[in-house]
Design an enzyme around this catalytic site. Sequence first.
Site, PDB file in Angstrom:
ATOM      1  N   HIS A  78      -7.733   4.676   1.240  1.00 33.84           N
ATOM      2  CA  HIS A  78      -9.095   4.299   1.653  1.00 33.84           C
ATOM      3  C   HIS A  78      -9.613   5.239   2.750  1.00 33.84           C
ATOM      4  O   HIS A  78     -10.785   5.629   2.735  1.00 33.84           O
ATOM      5  CB  HIS A  78      -9.153   2.837   2.109  1.00 33.84           C
ATOM      6  CG  HIS A  78      -8.742   1.881   1.029  1.00 33.84           C
ATOM      7  ND1 HIS A  78      -8.451   0.572   1.275  1.00 33.84           N
ATOM      8  CD2 HIS A  78      -8.556   2.059  -0.310  1.00 33.84           C
ATOM      9  CE1 HIS A  78      -8.111  -0.031   0.135  1.00 33.84           C
ATOM     10  NE2 HIS A  78      -8.159   0.863  -0.839  1.00 33.84           N
ATOM     11  N   HIS A 241     -14.500  -0.137  -6.519  1.00 34.49           N
ATOM     12  CA  HIS A 241     -13.309   0.073  -5.701  1.00 34.49           C
ATOM     13  C   HIS A 241     -12.344   1.054  -6.382  1.00 34.49           C
ATOM     14  O   HIS A 241     -11.669   1.839  -5.706  1.00 34.49           O
ATOM     15  CB  HIS A 241     -12.582  -1.233  -5.353  1.00 34.49           C
ATOM     16  CG  HIS A 241     -11.479  -0.979  -4.364  1.00 34.49           C
ATOM     17  ND1 HIS A 241     -11.727  -0.787  -3.016  1.00 34.49           N
ATOM     18  CD2 HIS A 241     -10.153  -0.763  -4.535  1.00 34.49           C
ATOM     19  CE1 HIS A 241     -10.595  -0.493  -2.409  1.00 34.49           C
ATOM     20  NE2 HIS A 241      -9.621  -0.477  -3.306  1.00 34.49           N
ATOM     21  N   ASP A 245     -10.857   4.320  -4.656  1.00 38.39           N
ATOM     22  CA  ASP A 245      -9.433   4.679  -4.659  1.00 38.39           C
ATOM     23  C   ASP A 245      -9.213   6.068  -5.258  1.00 38.39           C
ATOM     24  O   ASP A 245      -8.446   6.868  -4.724  1.00 38.39           O
ATOM     25  CB  ASP A 245      -8.635   3.681  -5.518  1.00 38.39           C
ATOM     26  CG  ASP A 245      -8.227   2.431  -4.749  1.00 38.39           C
ATOM     27  OD1 ASP A 245      -8.290   2.424  -3.508  1.00 38.39           O
ATOM     28  OD2 ASP A 245      -7.819   1.457  -5.428  1.00 38.39           O
ATOM     29  N   HIS A 268      -3.239   4.652  -8.901  1.00 36.26           N
ATOM     30  CA  HIS A 268      -2.689   5.645  -7.971  1.00 36.26           C
ATOM     31  C   HIS A 268      -1.707   6.595  -8.654  1.00 36.26           C
ATOM     32  O   HIS A 268      -1.718   7.796  -8.406  1.00 36.26           O
ATOM     33  CB  HIS A 268      -1.992   4.952  -6.801  1.00 36.26           C
ATOM     34  CG  HIS A 268      -2.874   3.976  -6.084  1.00 36.26           C
ATOM     35  ND1 HIS A 268      -4.084   4.337  -5.538  1.00 36.26           N
ATOM     36  CD2 HIS A 268      -2.738   2.642  -5.839  1.00 36.26           C
ATOM     37  CE1 HIS A 268      -4.636   3.277  -4.972  1.00 36.26           C
ATOM     38  NE2 HIS A 268      -3.841   2.242  -5.145  1.00 36.26           N
TER      39      HIS A 268
HETATM   40 ZN   LIG Z   1      -7.788   0.505  -2.874  1.00 39.69          ZN
END
Ligand SMILES: [Zn+2]
Length: 307
Positions: A78, A241, A245, A268
């Site tokens: 973030h 979001h 990310d 991720h």
């Molecule tokens: Zn996040």
Amino acid sequence: MLRQRTLKTLTKAVGVGLHSGQRVELTLRPAQPDTGIVFRRTDLPLPVDIPVSAQAVTDTRMASTISNGGVKVHTVEHLMSACAGLGVDNLYVDITAEEVPILDGSSASFVFLLQSAGIEQQNAPRRFIRVTRPVEVREGEGEDLKWARLDPYHGYKLGFEIEFNHRVVNSTGQRYEFDLSSGQYSRDIARARTFGFTKDLEMMRARGLAMGGGMDNAIVVDDYRVLNADGLRYDDEFVKHKILDAMGDLYLIGKPLLAAYSAFRSGHALNNKLIRALLADQEAFEVITFEDDRRAPAGFAQPARAW
Ligand SMILES: [Zn+2]
């Protein structure tokens, strides 16, 4: 010349780690040109620096973790996203624990911190990684399929599609595209919070995760509804979001990208795989500067807008 940027002065915040629940102090400090973004664990007997890079990412379960030797910092995405959104190139991030504070669960608090310290231009050209041919990574098949890719683009835009198979998430926007040239990162992306499902929470707590998580710093969803009293900040906060990310995960490559990112159900792990795949293919990118601002993509020469 399009110049590198750092902070005018230092700024501090105190919070808790989302997963560890640990109290942590964060200090953001200006850094010389070509330093990049360097996390520094100041709680250790001897401070240890962890410069960001695609290879420094050693764990991508739940959050992006970077390491140097055995020393780690969890949940960097973030803060990295705020740096990407505001175009901060050089920064020291002093931190007193193993995890970046979650603050409000979005990158808005980091945007506020960076903006209030002030961002200044430095006497060195900004170096971009320009994608010159498509790079794609995939995982799974059928219902488990996920993919992420980078295509050449004169600018930086991100398109994301989610599919959670969950009635609450499905009832919100599933697809969003954000173009950094709009100058609207703070307004359109930064306020989107991380989210969690109550059914996963017990399992995560049993594994020592999400110990600092709650409705102050996440959207909490049960089988039927969003439990936060104020509801969502954006109608399509979930997919936004994921873009937030992705901007943080991709910025771990160490330089701003000139590319169109698109992704379906990425996270991720796949985002990190994508930047590693890009760097592994010498033919797929080049590092460039803009001696003439007018040749830069629209909006890139201007300072990022506050709100
Ligand atoms: Zn996040």
